[in-house]
Design a protein around this motif. Sequence first.
Motif, short mmCIF file in Angstrom:
data_model
loop_
_atom_site.label_atom_id
_atom_site.label_comp_id
_atom_site.label_asym_id
_atom_site.label_seq_id
_atom_site.Cartn_x
_atom_site.Cartn_y
_atom_site.Cartn_z
N HIS A 25 0.82 -1.21 0.00
CA HIS A 25 0.00 0.00 0.00
C HIS A 25 0.86 1.26 0.00
O HIS A 25 0.59 2.20 -0.75
N THR A 26 1.90 1.30 0.84
CA THR A 26 2.73 2.50 0.93
C THR A 26 3.56 2.72 -0.33
O THR A 26 3.93 3.84 -0.63
N ARG A 27 3.85 1.68 -1.07
CA ARG A 27 4.65 1.81 -2.29
C ARG A 27 3.81 1.73 -3.57
O ARG A 27 4.35 1.71 -4.66
N ASN A 28 2.51 1.64 -3.42
CA ASN A 28 1.59 1.57 -4.56
C ASN A 28 1.94 0.40 -5.49
O ASN A 28 2.00 0.54 -6.70
N LEU A 29 2.16 -0.77 -4.89
CA LEU A 29 2.46 -1.98 -5.65
C LEU A 29 1.20 -2.82 -5.78
O LEU A 29 0.35 -2.81 -4.89
N ARG A 30 1.09 -3.57 -6.87
CA ARG A 30 -0.13 -4.35 -7.10
C ARG A 30 0.06 -5.85 -6.89
O ARG A 30 -0.90 -6.60 -7.04
N ALA A 31 1.25 -6.32 -6.57
CA ALA A 31 1.47 -7.74 -6.33
C ALA A 31 0.75 -8.15 -5.04
O ALA A 31 0.72 -7.40 -4.06
N GLY A 54 0.91 -11.34 -9.43
CA GLY A 54 0.46 -10.04 -9.93
C GLY A 54 1.58 -9.27 -10.58
O GLY A 54 2.73 -9.73 -10.64
N PRO A 55 1.26 -8.08 -11.08
CA PRO A 55 2.27 -7.27 -11.78
C PRO A 55 3.41 -6.87 -10.85
O PRO A 55 3.18 -6.43 -9.73
N GLY A 56 4.63 -7.06 -11.32
CA GLY A 56 5.80 -6.67 -10.54
C GLY A 56 6.05 -7.51 -9.31
O GLY A 56 6.60 -7.03 -8.34
N ALA A 57 5.67 -8.80 -9.34
CA ALA A 57 5.81 -9.66 -8.15
C ALA A 57 7.26 -9.75 -7.68
O ALA A 57 7.54 -9.64 -6.48
N ALA A 58 8.19 -9.95 -8.61
CA ALA A 58 9.60 -10.07 -8.23
C ALA A 58 10.12 -8.77 -7.64
O ALA A 58 10.82 -8.76 -6.62
N HIS A 59 9.75 -7.67 -8.24
CA HIS A 59 10.16 -6.36 -7.75
C HIS A 59 9.59 -6.11 -6.35
O HIS A 59 10.31 -5.65 -5.45
N ALA A 60 8.32 -6.40 -6.17
CA ALA A 60 7.67 -6.18 -4.87
C ALA A 60 8.31 -7.03 -3.78
O ALA A 60 8.54 -6.55 -2.66
N TRP A 107 7.30 -16.62 -2.31
CA TRP A 107 8.10 -16.92 -3.49
C TRP A 107 7.41 -16.43 -4.76
O TRP A 107 6.23 -16.12 -4.77
N HIS A 108 8.21 -16.36 -5.82
CA HIS A 108 7.68 -16.05 -7.15
C HIS A 108 8.43 -16.92 -8.15
O HIS A 108 9.59 -17.27 -7.93
N THR A 113 8.72 -11.28 -14.66
CA THR A 113 9.59 -10.15 -14.97
C THR A 113 9.70 -9.25 -13.75
O THR A 113 8.81 -9.22 -12.91
N ASP A 114 10.81 -8.55 -13.67
CA ASP A 114 11.04 -7.68 -12.52
C ASP A 114 10.03 -6.55 -12.42
O ASP A 114 9.38 -6.36 -11.43
N LEU A 115 9.93 -5.75 -13.44
CA LEU A 115 9.03 -4.61 -13.43
C LEU A 115 8.13 -4.65 -14.65
O LEU A 115 8.56 -5.01 -15.73
N PRO A 116 6.89 -4.24 -14.51
CA PRO A 116 6.06 -4.11 -15.69
C PRO A 116 6.64 -3.01 -16.58
O PRO A 116 7.10 -2.00 -16.09
N HIS A 117 6.67 -3.24 -17.87
CA HIS A 117 7.25 -2.27 -18.79
C HIS A 117 6.26 -1.13 -19.01
O HIS A 117 5.14 -1.36 -19.42
#
Length: 154
Positions: A25-31, A54-60, A107-108, A113-117
């Motif tokens: 929530h604080t970082r506005n991530l959707r994973a 979800g989007p950006g799971a590895a990054h999150a 885990w993921h 992918t790291d970040l959604p393009h």
Amino acid sequence: MPGTRSSALTDARLTTLHAWNLHTHTRNLRARIPDWRTTTTPDGTPLLTAEVAGPGAAHALRLFAADQENFPLTGRSPGDLRPVWDVDVPGRTALVWRSGGVWVELWHPDTVTDLPHPAPVPARPAVSSRPAGGRLSRASGRLPFGRRRTTRTP
């Protein structure tokens, strides 16, 4: 003892979900962490495992691991271990820690992918600071950019 094990599993899951929800929530991530499984390790210790989806799971998950000062996952119980990365299972990357006698694993899959393009940003047209005639125009009448005349007294 089974009631204690169930309580420890519930505490570990709720602590993790609370920390994850605050983090995303604080970082506005959707994973998200949509589903939990409960198993045991070979030595009989309880294990909670969940896939980050979800989007950006590895990054999150990478940011979550790096931000443990703000979202601590372990208490001060004997045997608690801080989160560490585990790549022993082929095809996935896991963050694993021990809290209250329970192993917890987020885990993921490595195919994530790291970040959604982001969509490409169109280039802005070049804007010249000089007008077409090559001369600079005067400032508008409402801006005080005229020269002030000073008088000198001898």
